[in-house]
Design an enzyme around this catalytic site. Sequence first.
Site, PDB file in Angstrom:
ATOM      1  N   GLN A 195       1.192  -1.486  -0.039  1.00  0.00           N
ATOM      2  CA  GLN A 195       0.660   0.223   0.408  1.00  0.00           C
ATOM      3  C   GLN A 195       0.760   1.642   0.176  1.00  0.00           C
ATOM      4  O   GLN A 195       0.746   2.074  -0.306  1.00  0.00           O
ATOM      5  CB  GLN A 195      -1.154  -0.147   1.763  1.00  0.00           C
ATOM      6  CG  GLN A 195      -1.818  -0.728   1.417  1.00  0.00           C
ATOM      7  CD  GLN A 195      -2.632  -1.057   2.441  1.00  0.00           C
ATOM      8  OE1 GLN A 195      -3.367   0.153   3.096  1.00  0.00           O
ATOM      9  NE2 GLN A 195      -3.156  -2.415   3.351  1.00  0.00           N
ATOM     10  N   LYS A 226      -7.844  -7.193  -0.933  1.00  0.00           N
ATOM     11  CA  LYS A 226      -7.789  -5.694   0.137  1.00  0.00           C
ATOM     12  C   LYS A 226      -6.526  -4.699  -0.629  1.00  0.00           C
ATOM     13  O   LYS A 226      -6.924  -3.614  -0.801  1.00  0.00           O
ATOM     14  CB  LYS A 226      -7.046  -6.119   1.255  1.00  0.00           C
ATOM     15  CG  LYS A 226      -6.830  -4.948   2.265  1.00  0.00           C
ATOM     16  CD  LYS A 226      -6.122  -5.657   3.679  1.00  0.00           C
ATOM     17  CE  LYS A 226      -5.983  -5.020   4.289  1.00  0.00           C
ATOM     18  NZ  LYS A 226      -5.087  -5.464   5.750  1.00  0.00           N
ATOM     19  N   CYS A 384      37.969 -16.001 -22.050  1.00  0.00           N
ATOM     20  CA  CYS A 384      38.880 -14.818 -22.126  1.00  0.00           C
ATOM     21  C   CYS A 384      39.834 -14.434 -20.800  1.00  0.00           C
ATOM     22  O   CYS A 384      40.715 -15.396 -21.383  1.00  0.00           O
ATOM     23  CB  CYS A 384      37.876 -13.443 -21.530  1.00  0.00           C
ATOM     24  SG  CYS A 384      38.204 -12.255 -22.342  1.00  0.00           S
ATOM     25  N   HIS A 510      33.833 -14.483 -25.478  1.00  0.00           N
ATOM     26  CA  HIS A 510      32.639 -14.921 -24.017  1.00  0.00           C
ATOM     27  C   HIS A 510      30.960 -15.458 -24.996  1.00  0.00           C
ATOM     28  O   HIS A 510      30.106 -15.183 -24.937  1.00  0.00           O
ATOM     29  CB  HIS A 510      31.296 -13.189 -23.375  1.00  0.00           C
ATOM     30  CG  HIS A 510      33.070 -12.768 -22.903  1.00  0.00           C
ATOM     31  ND1 HIS A 510      33.411 -13.041 -21.383  1.00  0.00           N
ATOM     32  CD2 HIS A 510      33.914 -11.794 -23.130  1.00  0.00           C
ATOM     33  CE1 HIS A 510      33.992 -12.419 -21.143  1.00  0.00           C
ATOM     34  NE2 HIS A 510      34.678 -11.777 -21.921  1.00  0.00           N
ATOM     35  N   GLU A 512      28.926 -17.308 -22.894  1.00  0.00           N
ATOM     36  CA  GLU A 512      27.969 -16.412 -22.764  1.00  0.00           C
ATOM     37  C   GLU A 512      26.799 -16.081 -23.185  1.00  0.00           C
ATOM     38  O   GLU A 512      25.758 -16.529 -22.328  1.00  0.00           O
ATOM     39  CB  GLU A 512      28.090 -17.382 -21.325  1.00  0.00           C
ATOM     40  CG  GLU A 512      29.182 -15.742 -20.524  1.00  0.00           C
ATOM     41  CD  GLU A 512      30.270 -15.312 -20.880  1.00  0.00           C
ATOM     42  OE1 GLU A 512      30.629 -16.526 -21.909  1.00  0.00           O
ATOM     43  OE2 GLU A 512      31.077 -14.377 -20.402  1.00  0.00           O
TER      44      GLU A 512
HETATM   45  N1  GLN Z   1      41.747  -8.806 -18.799  1.00  0.00           N
HETATM   46  C1  GLN Z   1      41.652  -9.612 -19.610  1.00  0.00           C
HETATM   47  C2  GLN Z   1      41.617  -8.373 -20.894  1.00  0.00           C
HETATM   48  O1  GLN Z   1      41.522  -7.397 -20.839  1.00  0.00           O
HETATM   49  C3  GLN Z   1      40.839 -10.347 -19.712  1.00  0.00           C
HETATM   50  C4  GLN Z   1      39.187 -10.169 -19.818  1.00  0.00           C
HETATM   51  C5  GLN Z   1      38.424 -10.740 -19.496  1.00  0.00           C
HETATM   52  O2  GLN Z   1      38.222 -11.885 -18.773  1.00  0.00           O
HETATM   53  N2  GLN Z   1      37.326 -10.647 -19.984  1.00  0.00           N
HETATM   54  O3  GLN Z   1      41.762  -8.739 -22.295  1.00  0.00           O
END
Ligand code: GLN
Length: 544
Positions: A195, A226, A384, A510, A512
């Site tokens: 509320q 309510k 990375c 990356h 992911e």
């Molecule tokens: N520090 C590393 C670079 O700049 C890896 C970067 C990371 O893992 N995203 O190349």
Amino acid sequence: MPSSTKYIFVTGGVTSSLGKGIIAASLAKLLQARGYSVTIQKLDPYINVDPGTLNPYEHGECFVTDDGAETDLDLGHYERFLNVSTSQANNVTTGRIYQYVINKEREGAYLGKTVQVIPHITDEIKRRIKLLGNTGKYDIVITEIGGTVGDIESLPYVEAVRQLKWEPNFDCIVLHLTLVPYLAASGELKTKPTQHSVKQLLESGVQPDILALRTEHKLTEGVKEKVALFCNIAPKAVIQAIDANTIYDVPNLMKAEGLDTIVLDKLSLPYKENPTLTAWNEVLSKIKNPTHKTTIGLVGKYIELKDSYKSIAEALIHAGAQNDTKVTIKWIHSEAITNENSAEKLSNLDGILVAPGFGERGIEGKISTIKFARENNIPFFGICLGMQAAVIEFARNVLNHTDAHSTEMDANTTNPVIYLMEEQRTVTEKGGTMRLGAYPCSILENSNVFEAYVEKNISERHRHRYEFNNKYKEEFEAAGMKATGINPDNNLVEIVEIENHPWFVGVQFHPEYKSTVINPHPLFVNFIKASTLVTEQKMQTASN
Ligand code: GLN
């Protein structure tokens, strides 16, 4: 092409971390399944121009889009749910808004006027909100406002929403997410915080159209009625958002609450198709009913805040589902690993993933971890900095360049196997200056990665400054570490693999960021496949 885009604002009250991003993504998923084209935008009220300069401890992972934007991790949820790429326009911060307005002021664009929060900052917020709609690509844009109503930082955003609600030809609704806490001592669900939070919105002139109530316990009709009475909302538009076992259940829970049809009614849009979520629910059922299991060690230095590795953790879940495997992540602090204790700390793992990162702290632990994985044939996935550490480890322990390092950690090493990219040498500003976003990569056949992608040309997202030093390439390859992925335009090594190892892959990019529920990432899928095999071999040995 959609004639006029409709907007849904998602605000949050009472506390942070209620899961606005997941509710927004789930609603988007349902609307998408009904046949609408939908995108989601996040407005972040902090002063950083983007989250790229934030320590992961502060704000969790920084998510990177194809077009190289460093963004809030909620954009990762949006992509994983919708299976559609986001872009720079999908994340806006207060810092970016102010930077733009101040730059315009310096150019003299305001013609001598006093530049103020209202209308100049709010106008710029409104312009950014409309950018995605103006592309003509979307029927519906969902805009999530970060933070909690009542925060000083959020005020200009709520004001912008108030103004838009009154703008002719701008069709929008407000979905407000709040908390209904359960008091165990009295056994009661309490509606007062909700509320108050709606009152706070009303003080800013915004009447929410729909309320979603986060709760640990099922809400009674009485509680909903309510809340409806006190908050000027029809009881039907008050829904519960009960805790879920997995975030991927939330679209189904929202469907059961009728959130999508309530929204479509309010926006005067037809229901179109019934959202069956067939493919989605097939994956969900695999997540819930695994027939195999495997344990992955995730080695990084930010593990106290698991959100620092959000996309990796989710990609492991997607890959697990694809393999009918329950993936248990063992979170391991890289600073805790040494050559002396690696066997004790790592031998119960079926696969090891060494995470991305920056700077010196924890790097030696990553290198010791990789030595252990390489020597003991444990499936290894380096991402990375994880890939860079694998290169350093190989140089030190196989090529006998005992002082090999990345110049990021040791500028004076005589063996800079990882070094600063040419384009980075003159860069002094930290924000938005890394090698960011999607780049092409050509893959060698006869490699683990080709087996995974089944494609020779791929595109993956990057976020780094350092790279493999090509001067050492021949030496590495002769000793068994092969560059199996190369950027075709500039020859940068993007992937390394070790022959004569069950699965040892390091990637400069990356992967992911591109794993979604419907499209699990092939490298994660094959990493889990290799790790599950290790689990099964161990079980067989134990039963013999
Ligand atoms: N520090 C590393 C670079 O700049 C890896 C970067 C990371 O893992 N995203 O190349």
